[in-house]
Scaffold this active site. Structure first.
Site, short mmCIF file in Angstrom:
data_model
loop_
_atom_site.label_atom_id
_atom_site.label_comp_id
_atom_site.label_asym_id
_atom_site.label_seq_id
_atom_site.Cartn_x
_atom_site.Cartn_y
_atom_site.Cartn_z
N SER A 123 39.47 34.53 -46.52
CA SER A 123 38.31 34.69 -46.78
C SER A 123 37.94 35.17 -48.04
O SER A 123 37.00 34.62 -48.63
CB SER A 123 37.56 35.81 -45.60
N ARG A 155 33.32 42.62 -50.74
CA ARG A 155 33.42 42.96 -49.52
C ARG A 155 31.96 42.92 -48.78
O ARG A 155 31.76 42.72 -47.68
CB ARG A 155 33.94 44.54 -49.15
N HIS A 157 31.55 39.39 -47.90
CA HIS A 157 32.44 39.30 -46.64
C HIS A 157 31.88 39.41 -45.47
O HIS A 157 31.96 38.88 -44.49
CB HIS A 157 33.82 39.65 -47.05
#
Length: 215
Positions: free
Chosen positions: A15, A38, A41
């Site tokens: 990812s 992050r 994500h």
């Protein structure tokens, strides 16, 4: 349509590879890159590459405090508290709390005619040791926090300001960025408890990964 053959333990790694590929030539500050990625994500939203704002030296200063342990992360939702990685917290001797369901907070909010999120900030001001405030839902928490800072009742190590929504969300983020406290903020309407937790985790992972690499 062909599916990627990715092992379960490699899904997160893949990812992040996709995120890096799709960011293309957009260069992120190395100090902030893992935090921004992050957030992307967690929300599958590349807007965070452009909307994240950081006060001067906030990442390095926060990591220095976390490294010494004994810090408390105060969230405005149980969801954010639950999303903070407990193994990383334990390694760093930190703690994560949410006061939203506490009877004294409910009573204080009712008496003051305020939200429980605002009353939570008043309770946070009574904590000992370094305090990190992580707000992913309630702009009223950021507004009350600004008032407490101005009154000299709290001095947070970091304020994560990522409430999501429409009413006073944008304004509350602007208030925190002007308050003089160290901050990480996602400007605009986007955010959420999951994003608040992701930022906490990204900061802690910077330290716990360093500890693992040194072994």
């Amino acid at each position: 349509m062909n599916l990627e053959n990715v092992l379960p333990m490699d899904i997160e790694k893949r990812s992040f590879e996709i995120i890096t590929e799709e960011l293309g030539e957009l260069k992120l500050d190395p100090d902030k890159e893992s935090i921004i990625k992050r957030c992307i994500h967690t929300a599958a939203d590349f807007d965070y590459a452009r909307t994240m704002r950081f006060s001067d030296n906030v990442v390095a200063d926060t990591l220095a405090v976390m490294k010494n342990g004994g810090f408390t992360i105060v969230t405005d939702t149980k969801m954010a508290q639950t999303g903070i990685n407990k193994a990383a917290l334990a390694k760093l001797n930190g703690n994560a709390v949410c006061f939203m369901s506490d009877p004294d907070v409910a009573a204080r909010a009712k008496e003051a005619g305020s939200t429980r999120a605002a009353a939570c900030m008043e309770k946070a001001a009574t904590l000992q040791g370094p305090v990190i405030i992580a707000i992913g839902n309630a702009p009223t928490a950021l507004v009350r926090l600004d008032e407490l800072v101005k009154e000299g009742k709290i001095k947070p190590v970091l304020v994560i300001g990522v409430p999501v929504g429409f009413v006073n969300v944008v304004q509350s983020k602007e208030i925190i960025m002007a308050s003089g406290v160290p901050y990480i903020v996602a400007v605009g309407r986007k955010g959420g408890s999951n994003v608040a937790a992701a930022i906490c985790n990204a900061l802690m992972y910077k330290l716990t990964s360093e500890q693992t690499n040194r072994k």
